[in-house]
Motif scaffolding. Structure first.
Motif, short mmCIF file in Angstrom:
data_model
loop_
_atom_site.label_atom_id
_atom_site.label_comp_id
_atom_site.label_asym_id
_atom_site.label_seq_id
_atom_site.Cartn_x
_atom_site.Cartn_y
_atom_site.Cartn_z
N LEU B 87 0.83 -1.21 0.00
CA LEU B 87 0.00 0.00 0.00
C LEU B 87 0.87 1.26 0.00
CD1 LEU B 87 -2.83 1.20 0.14
CD2 LEU B 87 -2.69 1.12 2.60
N ILE B 88 1.90 1.23 0.83
CA ILE B 88 2.79 2.39 0.90
C ILE B 88 3.52 2.56 -0.43
CG2 ILE B 88 4.90 3.25 2.04
CD1 ILE B 88 3.68 2.38 4.63
N LEU B 91 1.17 4.11 -2.76
CA LEU B 91 1.05 5.54 -2.43
C LEU B 91 2.18 6.32 -3.07
CD1 LEU B 91 0.17 5.89 1.37
CD2 LEU B 91 -0.93 7.04 -0.53
N PHE B 267 -3.80 8.12 -1.67
CA PHE B 267 -4.33 6.93 -1.02
C PHE B 267 -5.63 6.51 -1.71
CE2 PHE B 267 -7.42 5.47 2.17
CZ PHE B 267 -6.85 4.27 2.50
N LEU B 268 -6.48 7.51 -1.98
CA LEU B 268 -7.74 7.21 -2.66
C LEU B 268 -7.50 6.61 -4.03
CD1 LEU B 268 -10.29 10.11 -2.15
CD2 LEU B 268 -10.42 7.77 -1.40
N GLU B 271 -6.25 3.04 -3.55
CA GLU B 271 -7.29 2.13 -3.06
C GLU B 271 -8.40 1.93 -4.09
OE1 GLU B 271 -8.15 0.22 0.14
OE2 GLU B 271 -6.12 0.12 -0.60
N LEU B 274 -7.27 -0.50 -6.56
CA LEU B 274 -7.31 -1.86 -6.05
C LEU B 274 -8.74 -2.40 -6.02
CD1 LEU B 274 -4.84 -3.46 -4.81
CD2 LEU B 274 -5.95 -3.07 -2.62
N LEU B 275 -9.67 -1.56 -5.56
CA LEU B 275 -11.06 -1.98 -5.40
C LEU B 275 -11.73 -2.27 -6.73
CD1 LEU B 275 -12.55 0.31 -2.62
CD2 LEU B 275 -12.59 -2.17 -2.68
N PHE B 276 -11.52 -1.36 -7.70
CA PHE B 276 -12.23 -1.49 -8.97
C PHE B 276 -11.34 -2.00 -10.09
CE2 PHE B 276 -14.34 1.94 -6.57
CZ PHE B 276 -15.57 1.34 -6.42
#
Lengths: 413, 429
Positions: B87-88, B91, B267-268, B271, B274-276
């Protein structure tokens, strides 16, 4: 779908929160100070966290661990940096000892009251003694900490309070040794390995705290000794603090204590340039602190009614503890010209207490966690408001008083 | 000297702490990832500084030290640790992509339109021809093509040709930042790299679909896959434009806590990606591009602010990139990978030279800009990871070969681009 709704709400809230709310809140000193302390970010964290919209899910928070540790270490380091012997020598010894006395009395009263409270709760929840001990110590340590933020804010915005609150600021700035010592005892004598079958004694962990702190302080000093650009200095400070906090976390020690020790060592080695450091630290301070607050908010489980009842009891015990400690100081040293009505300045809790509790939360698992976290996070916010109200009562504002909002390193911590 | 001693101390400390692994079993938070981030930042900084002294790009230093402390040498930064830092890492990539997007100015790209188009087009054509032809001749030395027919040679050649087209915008951006470069070579390399990123993703999905249809005629062609990829790219750009607009609104009406806000935005984007299943880098890139070109004043200010604080981001990102370089794959296939890398270099040089000569009078562009297209990373690795699922018989082996190629390109690419920027007089140290 939930995420999209969450994002939309967050965007709208971000806009309102950062702009219109701010303009609106500016009309009230107490609320302006509340926002200035960054507590709105805790609420944003609550909203985004697993108990809110789950944008910051448990997985994400876990992956953002380095940010949490950076925040913890950062606060410890900055508080430690303030203990530069060159400047401390200017403070009368008596004030230094009075500050420690204040911390000690607060801690003792809090410890007694909270021991009774948590023992009773443990009877109902059937919690192990280890959790009661750790819970009582962390709550007492957090409670004993006061933040000079509120006192400094009102001293800045209310000219009448400026001179009167100066001794109070000294007391608050110097009293952190006692709560930090309590934290050191917690992480050493109630180290996680004591619960799982002892590997090392508490004394070993205590010495380890000291050794690691000193070693990292010296290491930072040598890394930053040479001439370099500001962005390189920032990288090395960030890297050193994250590394130090990471080591602390890895050994299940306290990142705040280790970085506090490192900060003291760093500030007292020859050639330390506080102005240069402040300029660099100021660049990253607000983001680091606010990210910690957001993550603290996201970790806050406040769903049970009982945690709120616990919070009210905790605030009452703390009020009594701070009152007793403050009055003891007044009695011992009337020449400080402090009045009982200035007690409000001692009530604000601020970032150090939040760092203590988040540090505890990431290391210890306990059935008391929702109670402890609510008491400290909720308490920090309510105490900020309470402190503001009491300050305004002690120093009624005049219409000519101008609002000034500081955004420097010293203003936040 | 004091810094070298301190670095040695950090190294020894990290190594000693690895002996206390039993502490991880005690529960609580696993903060080894935190320790790793701090360690990487400190040791990476020193490596970058050392590289700079030897007239090498700082990121080469970051990557070399990443390899050294990574799972294949000292194992101080283990594989699970690098996964924990995903995640970092994302980012950091989003922040880099946001700045890269902000560096692309329409008016400058318009002026470079002809060479940009020519170089991109020629890269596509020449690399495809060179790799299909090259694989045909190299077939006897490629173990996983043993006994394969012309169709498999064609498919492998096209896959390699497509992946060889990709270059790394992150490396380009890091070097541009480090050398503070500005000019035709800088703009062209960044522009072509970003453009190729989008084309490569689309082209790869076409090649994958065609390849599967040729290799397995019994399985019906899945055109839905192509549509999904197209949609993902469009959606990534759309989300990016929305984010860019949101950032400008924020800057116009709020303009407070901008660093925190930007971290939140990145971050958004990471994320949401990753989500979509969108491309986080493309989202951030589009956001930066939109901001810079629609609201240039605010965009420029923001990009400049990010660049000022970008050193920790680059250090962390490229050290981790070094740590995940698969040395096992390199050891296994180094000779074949080296031959293919040489082929790629030749093809990139020829196509860039021809494109630049045709579209521009700038001799530096023709002579040096090809060096900016060598480095490869994220997109190529991501595409390579899809091969095993697409071609179970030889996808794994091909993936290892591609990873080995990327490892070499990743190491030589930054050195080449730095050389190019200096020789074309666009670097301003």
């Amino acid at each position: 779908m939930r995420t999209i709704i969450g994002l939309s709400i967050l965007i709208i809230l971000g806009y309102l929160g950062a702009y219109h709310f701010r303009t609106f809140f500016k009309k009230s000193k107490v609320l302006d100070q509340f926002l200035n302390s960054g507590f709105l970010f805790i609420l944003i964290g609550v909203l985004c966290g697993p108990f809110g919209m789950n944008l910051l899910s448990v997985r994400v928070i876990h992956q953002l661990d380095p940010f949490i540790y950076l925040g913890l270490g950062w606060i410890g380091f900055i508080v430690g940096l303030q203990f530069e012997m060159r400047l401390l020598k200017l403070v009368p010894k008596r004030i230094f000892f009075l500050a420690q006395l204040e911390g000690l009395v607060s801690l003792a009263v809090l410890f007694g009251g909270l021991w009774l409270l948590l023992s009773g709760l443990a009877g109902v929840m059937r919690s192990p003694v280890f959790e009661v001990w750790t819970g009582v110590i962390i709550l007492s340590a957090c409670g004993a900490v006061s933040s000079s933020l509120a006192a400094r804010y009102y001293a800045k915005t209310l000219p009448k309070a400026q001179k009167a609150l100066r001794p109070l600021e000294y007391l608050i700035s110097l009293h952190v040794f006692i709560p930090v010592l309590a934290l050191l005892i917690l992480y050493s004598f109630f180290h996680l390995d004591q619960r799982e079958g002892e590997h090392f004694s508490g004394w070993v962990w205590m010495v380890t705290h000291g050794l690691v702190g000193v070693l990292l302080g010296v290491m930072m000093f040598y890394l930053l000794k040479v001439k370099m650009r500001d962005n390189e200095r920032l990288l090395l400070i960030l890297g050193s603090i994250i590394f130090s906090s990471g080591i602390a976390g890895y050994l299940h020690l306290s990142p705040v204590v280790i970085c506090f020790i490192a900060g003291i060592i760093f500030a007292n080695l020859p050639g330390f340039n506080s102005l240069l450091m402040e300029a660099v630290l100021r660049r990253a301070e607000r983001p680091v602190y606010f990210i910690l607050l957001i993550l603290a908010g996201s970790l806050w489980d406040f769903r049970s009614v009982w945690v709120w009842i616990f919070l009210a009891t905790y605030m009452l015990i703390r009020f009594v503890a701070k009152g007793v400690a403050f009055l003891s100081v007044l009695k011992l040293e009337p020449s400080l010209e402090l009045k009982p009505s200035y007690l409000g300045g001692m009530l604000a809790q601020g970032p150090l207490a939040i760092a203590f509790v988040i540090g505890y939360e990431v290391v210890y698992s306990s059935g008391f966690l929702p109670f402890i976290v609510t008491a400290i996070l909720g308490g920090a916010m309510l105490n900020e408001i309470l402190a503001g109200q009491l300050m305004l009562k002690a120093f009624p504002p005049q219409e000519t008083d101008e609002m000034k909002r500081g955004e420097s390193a010293g203003d936040i911590l | 000297m004091s810094q070298i001693i301190a670095t040695g101390l950090i190294f020894v400390l990290m190594w000693s702490l690895k002996q206390f692994e039993w502490l991880d079993k005690l529960g609580g938070s696993t903060s080894s990832s935190t320790m790793t981030v701090g360690f990487i930042l400190l040791i990476g900084y020193m490596a970058g500084k050392a590289a700079f002294r030897f007239k090498l790009p700082r990121i080469t230093g970051y990557m070399l030290v990443g390899i050294l402390v990574g799972p294949y040498v000292f194992d101080l930064v283990s594989q699970p640790m690098t996964r924990q830092l995903d995640l970092i890492n994302n980012l950091a990539l989003s922040l880099i992509a946001l700045t890269a997007g902000g560096e692309l100015k329409i008016r400058e790209l318009k002026a470079l339109g002809k060479p940009l188009f020519a170089i991109t087009l020629l890269h596509m054509v020449v690399l495809m021809i060179v790799f299909v032809g090259g694989i045909y001749f190299l077939k006897p030395w490629i173990p996983f093509l043993e006994g394969g027919d012309v169709r498999s040679v064609l498919v492998v050649g096209m896959i390699l040709g497509t992946i060889a087209m990709a270059s790394s915008p992150a490396v380009a951006m890091a070097l541009i930042n480090e050398c503070r470069s500005h000019g035709e070579v800088t703009e062209s390399v960044l522009g072509v790299t970003v453009l190729k990123d989008i084309i490569v993703i689309m082209l790869f999905s076409v090649v994958l679909t065609l390849g599967r249809a040729w290799m397995r005629p019994d399985i019906p062609v899945n055109l839905q896959f192509l549509a999904t990829v197209g949609l993902e790219i469009m959606a990534s750009i759309g989300v990016g434009v929305f984010l860019g607009y949101f950032i400008t609104l924020y800057l116009r009406y709020v303009n407070a806590e901008n660093t925190l806000f930007l971290i939140g935005v990145c971050f958004l984007s990471a994320e949401t990606g990753l989500l979509f299943k969108l491309e986080p880098a493309l989202i951030a890139l589009s956001a930066g591009f939109f901001m810079e070109n629609v609201f240039p004043e605010k965009g420029e200010r923001l990009v400049h602010a990010i660049e000022q604080g970008s050193l920790p981001v680059y250090t962390l990102f490229f050290c981790l990139a070094g740590a995940v370089i698969n040395m096992e794959a390199l050891r296994e296939m180094w000779l074949l990978a080296l031959v293919l890398v040489m082929m790629r270099l030749l093809a990139v040089f020829v196509s860039t030279y021809a494109g630049a000569k045709w579209g521009s009078k700038n001799i530096f562009l023709a002579h040096y800009s090809w060096l900016g297209f060598i480095a490869q990373a994220g997109v190529s690795l991501g595409l390579a990871a899809m091969l095993l699922r697409g071609f179970p018989e030889w996808g794994g082996a091909l993936q290892t070969l591609i990873i080995a190629m990327i490892a070499i390109n990743q190491l030589i690419g930054p050195i080449g681009f730095r050389f190019a920027l200096i020789r074309s007089k666009e670097a301003h140290f």
